[in-house]
Design a protein around this motif. Structure first.
Motif, PDB file in Angstrom:
ATOM      1  N   MET A  49       0.788  -1.138   0.122  1.00 24.52           N
ATOM      2  CA  MET A  49       0.132   0.051   0.011  1.00 24.52           C
ATOM      3  C   MET A  49       0.826   1.243   0.069  1.00 24.52           C
ATOM      4  N   ARG A  50       0.501   2.066  -0.769  1.00 29.65           N
ATOM      5  CA  ARG A  50       1.229   3.528  -0.786  1.00 29.65           C
ATOM      6  C   ARG A  50       0.879   4.396   0.353  1.00 29.65           C
ATOM      7  N   LYS A  51       1.951   4.838   0.942  1.00 33.54           N
ATOM      8  CA  LYS A  51       1.855   5.615   2.168  1.00 33.54           C
ATOM      9  C   LYS A  51       1.663   7.129   1.827  1.00 33.54           C
ATOM     10  N   ILE A  52       0.513   7.568   2.190  1.00 33.13           N
ATOM     11  CA  ILE A  52       0.390   9.054   2.139  1.00 33.13           C
ATOM     12  C   ILE A  52       0.431   9.886   3.341  1.00 33.13           C
ATOM     13  N   MET A  53       1.423  10.926   3.111  1.00 34.23           N
ATOM     14  CA  MET A  53       1.885  11.676   4.199  1.00 34.23           C
ATOM     15  C   MET A  53       0.847  12.748   4.770  1.00 34.23           C
ATOM     16  N   ILE A  54       0.504  12.995   5.959  1.00 34.40           N
ATOM     17  CA  ILE A  54      -0.339  13.964   6.383  1.00 34.40           C
ATOM     18  C   ILE A  54       0.473  15.124   6.795  1.00 34.40           C
ATOM     19  N   PHE A  55       0.135  16.507   6.218  1.00 33.65           N
ATOM     20  CA  PHE A  55       0.827  17.716   6.611  1.00 33.65           C
ATOM     21  C   PHE A  55      -0.170  18.493   7.014  1.00 33.65           C
ATOM     22  N   ASP A  56      -0.166  18.535   8.384  1.00 36.29           N
ATOM     23  CA  ASP A  56      -1.087  19.387   8.933  1.00 36.29           C
ATOM     24  C   ASP A  56      -0.786  20.793   8.975  1.00 36.29           C
ATOM     25  N   THR A  57      -1.832  21.657   8.809  1.00 37.82           N
ATOM     26  CA  THR A  57      -1.563  22.987   8.732  1.00 37.82           C
ATOM     27  C   THR A  57      -2.522  23.830   9.710  1.00 37.82           C
ATOM     28  N   THR A  58      -3.107  23.199  10.478  1.00 40.60           N
ATOM     29  CA  THR A  58      -4.119  23.650  11.420  1.00 40.60           C
ATOM     30  C   THR A  58      -3.489  24.770  12.379  1.00 40.60           C
ATOM     31  N   LEU A  59      -2.126  24.833  12.344  1.00 42.42           N
ATOM     32  CA  LEU A  59      -1.518  25.892  13.415  1.00 42.42           C
ATOM     33  C   LEU A  59      -0.987  27.082  12.134  1.00 42.42           C
ATOM     34  N   ARG A  60      -1.028  26.941  11.202  1.00 38.96           N
ATOM     35  CA  ARG A  60      -0.579  28.121  10.111  1.00 38.96           C
ATOM     36  C   ARG A  60      -1.931  28.571   9.260  1.00 38.96           C
ATOM     37  N   ASP A  61      -2.207  27.852   8.365  1.00 38.91           N
ATOM     38  CA  ASP A  61      -3.653  28.277   7.410  1.00 38.91           C
ATOM     39  C   ASP A  61      -4.599  28.295   8.310  1.00 38.91           C
ATOM     40  N   GLY A  62      -4.795  27.063   9.299  1.00 38.46           N
ATOM     41  CA  GLY A  62      -5.882  27.251  10.019  1.00 38.46           C
ATOM     42  C   GLY A  62      -6.351  28.210  11.142  1.00 38.46           C
ATOM     43  N   GLU A  63      -5.057  28.487  11.588  1.00 40.66           N
ATOM     44  CA  GLU A  63      -4.694  29.943  12.407  1.00 40.66           C
ATOM     45  C   GLU A  63      -5.545  31.149  11.659  1.00 40.66           C
ATOM     46  N   GLN A  64      -5.069  31.120  10.263  1.00 44.84           N
ATOM     47  CA  GLN A  64      -5.530  32.236   9.723  1.00 44.84           C
ATOM     48  C   GLN A  64      -7.093  32.619   9.553  1.00 44.84           C
ATOM     49  N   SER A  65      -8.022  31.657   9.997  1.00 47.23           N
ATOM     50  CA  SER A  65      -9.277  31.942  10.153  1.00 47.23           C
ATOM     51  C   SER A  65      -9.635  32.798  11.167  1.00 47.23           C
ATOM     52  N   PRO A  66     -10.727  33.485  10.674  1.00 42.98           N
ATOM     53  CA  PRO A  66     -11.097  34.667  11.582  1.00 42.98           C
ATOM     54  C   PRO A  66     -11.526  33.910  13.119  1.00 42.98           C
ATOM     55  N   GLY A  67     -10.841  34.661  14.325  1.00 40.01           N
ATOM     56  CA  GLY A  67     -11.109  34.197  15.379  1.00 40.01           C
ATOM     57  C   GLY A  67     -10.620  32.732  15.890  1.00 40.01           C
ATOM     58  N   CYS A  68      -9.808  32.279  15.171  1.00 40.12           N
ATOM     59  CA  CYS A  68      -8.738  30.966  15.419  1.00 40.12           C
ATOM     60  C   CYS A  68      -7.442  31.420  16.018  1.00 40.12           C
ATOM     61  N   SER A  69      -7.205  32.573  16.181  1.00 38.61           N
ATOM     62  CA  SER A  69      -5.564  32.803  16.728  1.00 38.61           C
ATOM     63  C   SER A  69      -5.644  32.245  18.018  1.00 38.61           C
ATOM     64  N   MET A  70      -4.419  31.860  18.292  1.00 36.23           N
ATOM     65  CA  MET A  70      -3.873  31.077  19.473  1.00 36.23           C
ATOM     66  C   MET A  70      -2.750  31.576  20.149  1.00 36.23           C
ATOM     67  N   THR A  71      -2.443  31.473  21.462  1.00 38.94           N
ATOM     68  CA  THR A  71      -1.383  31.892  22.141  1.00 38.94           C
ATOM     69  C   THR A  71      -0.469  30.818  21.838  1.00 38.94           C
ATOM     70  N   ILE A  72       0.938  31.109  22.207  1.00 36.44           N
ATOM     71  CA  ILE A  72       1.914  30.002  22.131  1.00 36.44           C
ATOM     72  C   ILE A  72       1.648  28.707  22.948  1.00 36.44           C
ATOM     73  N   GLN A  73       1.044  28.943  24.160  1.00 39.94           N
ATOM     74  CA  GLN A  73       0.967  27.749  24.861  1.00 39.94           C
ATOM     75  C   GLN A  73      -0.309  27.005  24.438  1.00 39.94           C
ATOM     76  N   GLU A  74      -1.357  27.665  23.599  1.00 39.79           N
ATOM     77  CA  GLU A  74      -2.367  27.089  23.170  1.00 39.79           C
ATOM     78  C   GLU A  74      -1.889  26.237  21.992  1.00 39.79           C
ATOM     79  N   LYS A  75      -0.967  26.969  21.193  1.00 40.88           N
ATOM     80  CA  LYS A  75      -0.722  26.031  19.691  1.00 40.88           C
ATOM     81  C   LYS A  75       0.283  24.767  20.323  1.00 40.88           C
ATOM     82  N   LEU A  76       1.164  25.032  21.353  1.00 45.24           N
ATOM     83  CA  LEU A  76       1.835  23.869  21.679  1.00 45.24           C
ATOM     84  C   LEU A  76       0.959  22.785  22.334  1.00 45.24           C
TER      85      LEU A  76
END
Ligand code: MN
Length: 505
Positions: free
Chosen positions: A1-28
């Motif tokens: 089976m071919r392995k698909i890599m999951i690249f998560d961008t919740t903390l970059r692109d995701g954080e760009q959604s209105p109301g989704c900004s997080m502090t350092i502790q929250e991001k960690l």
């Protein structure tokens, strides 16, 4: 089976959604959960964007044990230098550099020719390559770019050393058929394509982010960029939980696998919701409150006889617990600690003592403590020892035929500040009093209150948006007393603003 890599961008692109900004502790905290869930690459931010972003990336890169941490960077030397500085302490650092390739972007945004863009991209990849081996290049707005030009630039960046080439649907414009064709075109026309991994990054403007990612995987892409709950710019990104569960549930159609521990999906979704306060709609696929609810009598009848009649995947497979564990007055330290660890929190012994005290206080006010209660408590208390403002006590006088008055005592860095104010109702009076205690211009933009669980003794959770000296910031507070949760939410917002200020200083 071919392995698909999951690249998560919740903390970059995701954080760009209105109301989704997080502090350092929250991001960690979110990053730790993403690592537990098994994402391959975690894009933690855009290092040059702000001092706060830089520090968040650095903190996360240093904390991750297995996960590769990436920073975004434009195709500019100073961006790449900054990205490298942020990720270099990680176990598998990656620099993700990009330049727009569509004529619309080249003419109106970059004011560059196609040739100049190739030169910049190649120079950027080479510059990043001096620092480390894992370099990703993105052709921004690829789906509105000329296909033959894409072939040229992709070939050039791979030649320069890019190990992953991302073909993003930046504006959510493509369709599954078209995207399949585009990825196939690149596979067939870029001579050195086998030396790099093809990645996809789809937005949901037409509701096809996941369908497009799926089509691209079928055409040979082997990295998918996505976010938890599908948060992101505008209509959001392809949702991680949807693409992962599609691969999982339809292995018969697509011979691929990925490293995601699916039973951590619900937990990741809940944690993100708790941190940002942005909820998913009840019918959201996989993680919505109704995703596994069966309402119609016919469906319920079928389910009782045989679950597979109406269920293509089980709630257990995404980590939704069928039995709710409850804690109460008689639960000891061990039970609480176990539950907290199970919920994915890592807390220090001193911090635990504080939480235990708060938990016991809550037990005096509320009979059963559900996960939601604990989550609300943890979210508002973890990291609290570093805060500047703390509520000590308050007295409110209110009634329908009188002006509400509030006396609030706040501990500010160890010093008590007592303020008195009148207001239109008890909450306004309390907020007026606290405004006097904080040296900043504070406007209340939005205020919401909701019960955390069912029942008359439920805790009230207040979520609000403040504007402090012109900067938007959110806050949350929870208590069985709604005036107290309102005060806590206000102070939470002020404390988060203070933390952000310190980070930028
Ligand atoms: Mn994007």
């Amino acid at each position: 089976m071919r392995k698909i890599m999951i690249f998560d961008t919740t903390l970059r692109d995701g954080e760009q959604s209105p109301g989704c900004s997080m502090t350092i502790q929250e991001k960690l905290r979110m990053a730790r959960q993403l690592e537990k869930m098994g994402v391959d690459v975690l894009e933690a931010g855009f290092a040059i964007a702000s001092e706060g972003d830089f520090q968040a990336i650095q903190t996360i890169a240093n904390a991750m044990k297995n996960t590769s941490v990436a920073s975004l960077a434009r195709s500019l030397p100073r961006d790449i230098d900054r990205a490298y500085e942020a990720v270099k302490g990680g176990v598998a650092p990656r620099i993700h550099t990009f330049i727009a390739t569509s004529d619309i972007h080249l003419q109106h945004k970059l004011r560059m020719s196609r040739e100049q863009a190739i030169e910049s991209a190649v120079a950027a990849v080479k510059h990043a390559k001096h620092y480390l081996s894992d370099v990703e290049f993105s052709a921004e707005d690829a789906t509105r770019s000329d296909w033959n030009y894409l072939t040229q630039i992709v070939q050039a960046v791979i030649h320069a050393g890019a190990t992953t080439v991302n073909i993003p649907d930046t504006v959510g414009y493509t369709t599954p058929e078209e995207y399949f064709e585009l990825i196939s075109h690149l596979k067939n026309t870029v001579p050195n394509i086998e030396r790099a991994r093809i990645s996809v990054h789809c937005h949901n403007d037409l509701g096809m982010g996941v369908a497009n990612s799926w089509a691209a995987i079928r055409a040979g892409a082997d990295q998918v960029e996505c976010t938890v709950n599908g948060i992101g710019e505008r209509a959001g990104n392809a949702a991680l939980e949807e693409i992962v569960m599609a691969m999982h549930t339809r292995r018969d159609k697509m011979q691929v696998e990925c490293g995601i521990v699916t039973t951590e999906i619900a937990r990741s979704s809940e944690l993100l919701t708790t941190i940002t306060g942005v909820k998913v709609q009840p019918h959201k696929a996989i993680v919505g409150a109704n995703a596994f609810a069966h309402e119609s009598g016919i469906h319920q009848h079928g389910m009782l006889n045989e679950r597979t009649t109406y269920e293509i995947m089980t709630p257990e497979s995404v980590g939704i617990r069928q039995t709710r564990l409850v804690l109460g007055k008689h639960s000891g330290k061990h039970a609480l600690k176990d539950r907290i660890v199970e919920m994915g929190y890592e807390i220090e012994p001193d911090e635990f003592e504080n939480i235990f005290k708060q938990f016991k206080d809550l037990c005096d006010r509320k009979k059963t403590i559900y996960d939601e209660d604990l989550e609300a408590l943890l979210a508002s208390k973890v990291g609290e020892e570093n805060v500047k403002y703390r509520l000590k006590r308050f007295v409110i006088n209110t009634g329908n035929e009188m002006t509400s008055t509030a006396v609030v005592v706040i501990d500010h860095d160890g010093e008590d500040i007592e303020t008195v104010a009148i207001g239109d109702g008890p909450i306004d009076a309390a907020y007026q009093a606290m405004r006097k205690a904080v040296d900043a211009e504070i406007r209340l933009i939005d205020y919401k209150i909701e019960a955390v669980t069912d029942g008359g003794d439920a805790q009230g959770e207040v979520r609000l948006k403040l504007e402090i000296n012109g900067e938007p910031i959110s806050g949350r507070g929870v208590s069985t007393d709604i005036i107290e949760s309102s005060i806590q939410a206000f102070l939470h917002g002020v404390n988060r603003w203070e933390q952000r200020k310190e980070r930028q200083a």
